[in-house]
Design an enzyme around this catalytic site. Sequence first.
Site, short mmCIF file in Angstrom:
data_model
loop_
_atom_site.label_atom_id
_atom_site.label_comp_id
_atom_site.label_asym_id
_atom_site.label_seq_id
_atom_site.Cartn_x
_atom_site.Cartn_y
_atom_site.Cartn_z
N TYR A 14 5.10 18.09 11.32
CA TYR A 14 6.11 17.04 11.60
C TYR A 14 7.54 17.58 11.57
CZ TYR A 14 2.09 14.51 9.58
OH TYR A 14 0.84 14.05 9.26
N CYS B 243 -1.63 33.29 10.37
CA CYS B 243 -1.41 34.03 11.61
C CYS B 243 -0.94 33.09 12.72
CB CYS B 243 -2.72 34.73 11.99
SG CYS B 243 -2.56 35.70 13.47
N GLU B 244 0.19 32.46 12.50
CA GLU B 244 0.79 31.59 13.53
C GLU B 244 2.30 31.61 13.33
OE1 GLU B 244 -0.78 28.33 15.16
OE2 GLU B 244 -2.81 28.55 14.35
N GLU C 55 0.83 -1.22 0.00
CA GLU C 55 0.00 0.00 0.00
C GLU C 55 0.85 1.26 0.00
OE1 GLU C 55 -2.13 -0.37 3.68
OE2 GLU C 55 -3.61 -1.72 2.84
N ARG D 206 3.18 7.75 -0.29
CA ARG D 206 4.19 8.79 -0.50
C ARG D 206 5.20 8.43 -1.61
NH1 ARG D 206 5.83 11.85 3.83
NH2 ARG D 206 5.11 10.16 5.18
N1 LLP Z 1 -1.49 2.00 4.44
C1 LLP Z 1 -1.99 2.47 5.58
C2 LLP Z 1 -2.90 1.63 6.35
C3 LLP Z 1 -1.65 3.75 6.04
O1 LLP Z 1 -2.15 4.18 7.18
C4 LLP Z 1 -0.77 4.56 5.27
C5 LLP Z 1 -0.41 5.89 5.72
C6 LLP Z 1 -0.29 4.03 4.07
C7 LLP Z 1 -0.65 2.76 3.68
C8 LLP Z 1 0.64 4.81 3.15
O2 LLP Z 1 1.84 5.12 3.75
P1 LLP Z 1 3.01 5.80 2.89
O3 LLP Z 1 3.47 4.81 1.84
O4 LLP Z 1 2.45 7.02 2.27
O5 LLP Z 1 4.05 6.11 3.89
N2 LLP Z 1 0.61 12.71 6.85
C9 LLP Z 1 1.85 12.03 7.11
C10 LLP Z 1 1.83 10.59 6.72
C11 LLP Z 1 0.70 9.80 7.34
C12 LLP Z 1 0.64 8.38 6.85
C13 LLP Z 1 -0.62 7.73 7.30
N3 LLP Z 1 -0.78 6.39 6.82
C14 LLP Z 1 2.99 12.82 6.44
O6 LLP Z 1 2.72 13.82 5.81
O7 LLP Z 1 4.16 12.45 6.57
#
Ligand code: LLP
Length: 429
Positions: free
Chosen positions: A327, A354-355, A285, A288
């Site tokens: 983050y 405004c932060e 899955e 990013r």
């Molecule tokens: N599968 C599940 C169940 C997830 O919860 C996530 C991400 C992914 C796949 C995909 O993960 P990736 O390959 O994108 O790392 N907003 C945060 C990242 C939150 C990720 C949440 N879950 C950021 O901007 O770094």
Amino acid sequence: MNLPPHLTVRDGHLFIGDHDTVALAAEYGTPLYVTDEERVRARYREYRDALCAHYDRVQVLYAAKANGNLALLKILASEGAGADVFSAGECALALQAGMDSARLLFNGSSKSRADLRLAAEHGIRVSLDSLDELRALEDVAGALGRTVEVSFRVNPALEVPTHPKIATGLASSKFGIPHGEVVDAYRAALACDHVRPIGLHCHIGSQILALAPFVEAARVMVRLAGEVTALGAALEFLDLGGGLGIPYRHDEEIAPSPREYADAVMPVFVEGVEALGIRPALWVEPGRSLVADSTVLLTHVNSTKAAHRHFVNVDAGFNQLIRPAMYDAYHEVVVANCADEPSAGTYTVAGPICESGDILAADRSLPAVREGDLVAVLDAGAYGFAMASQYNARPRAAELLVRGPDRALMRRAETIDDLTGTQAPPPWL
Ligand code: LLP
């Protein structure tokens, strides 16, 4: 600065694909997200080919939360991707993009009965996060006279080297069923009439640049696969989640490629399932690592100010890209209209919100920046627009897609009317 192949500097201007970002910003206005379609396709194919080199039953589910733009989902659907969906909205987007419901997995640690009903009605598999959810699904599916295929989200209790807010497989994390309790959950599901357990699922975290945690998670999953197979369950898929990071610091960080990921993880999976005498499909899955570097966020400089720091005040802030504020994430910035000029000092790129925390990039070495210049924030394709807000009553940005010589808006910018239009003050006001 090292740039991915779709970003180049020509006559001092930053280009994305064949397009001059300075011309795009002038034509469409800023803030503006710009995505290169071919880059997304190339990353997807890299993943698919790397995994398929090891095993012939592979399905890539794009994590729609990273960037839920319909155009992007259509691009990935056309490549054969399914999707990890985390809400009714993501589910609707994936279906609307033409993804087959058999290629979706409805994830989430807090699904409503309405979510479960939606999955049951569309024949979408569900990754269950608790025994409560199992009972609710048995009810909901029973009322519809359906049987829903499910996996359980495993919490493998693994420490991973990433920001604590995006480590999702820690023992203390809200996600998943503790790995020691998964076999009992499976046993309970096997006794259900309207739920059929066929999978195991985990996701250990995000922006992970080391391979060892993925290998360890695969080991845990293969061990659990053996335990549930011993119960008599017929395991049809193992989903190892997403999480592969990207090198946000272009000249310092190195991220494993999809091939390196596959070469590290797949032998554990393949040898593991062969030893058990089973052939479940392998699902991953990624979010990013498929879409982050395909996109730049363009933002104009409203003013500069030499104060205690030299500020560059731009028209996008954490309302458009919250990752730095949330983050402490690092995104490279380029002054897109003078991208080949030497550094003239240390600048801090600040948004209009405004932060005090509304800083996109702190203390960067940049060419001399002036009002009217254009700043490109790189690697903004994942968790960029997807996490944008209307804070300070600022409309969200437009999203533009480029492919070869073509370009088209894939989402128009919001307007002030979009902000006010959903509101209806009560009649006594
Ligand atoms: N599968 C599940 C169940 C997830 O919860 C996530 C991400 C992914 C796949 C995909 O993960 P990736 O390959 O994108 O790392 N907003 C945060 C990242 C939150 C990720 C949440 N879950 C950021 O901007 O770094």
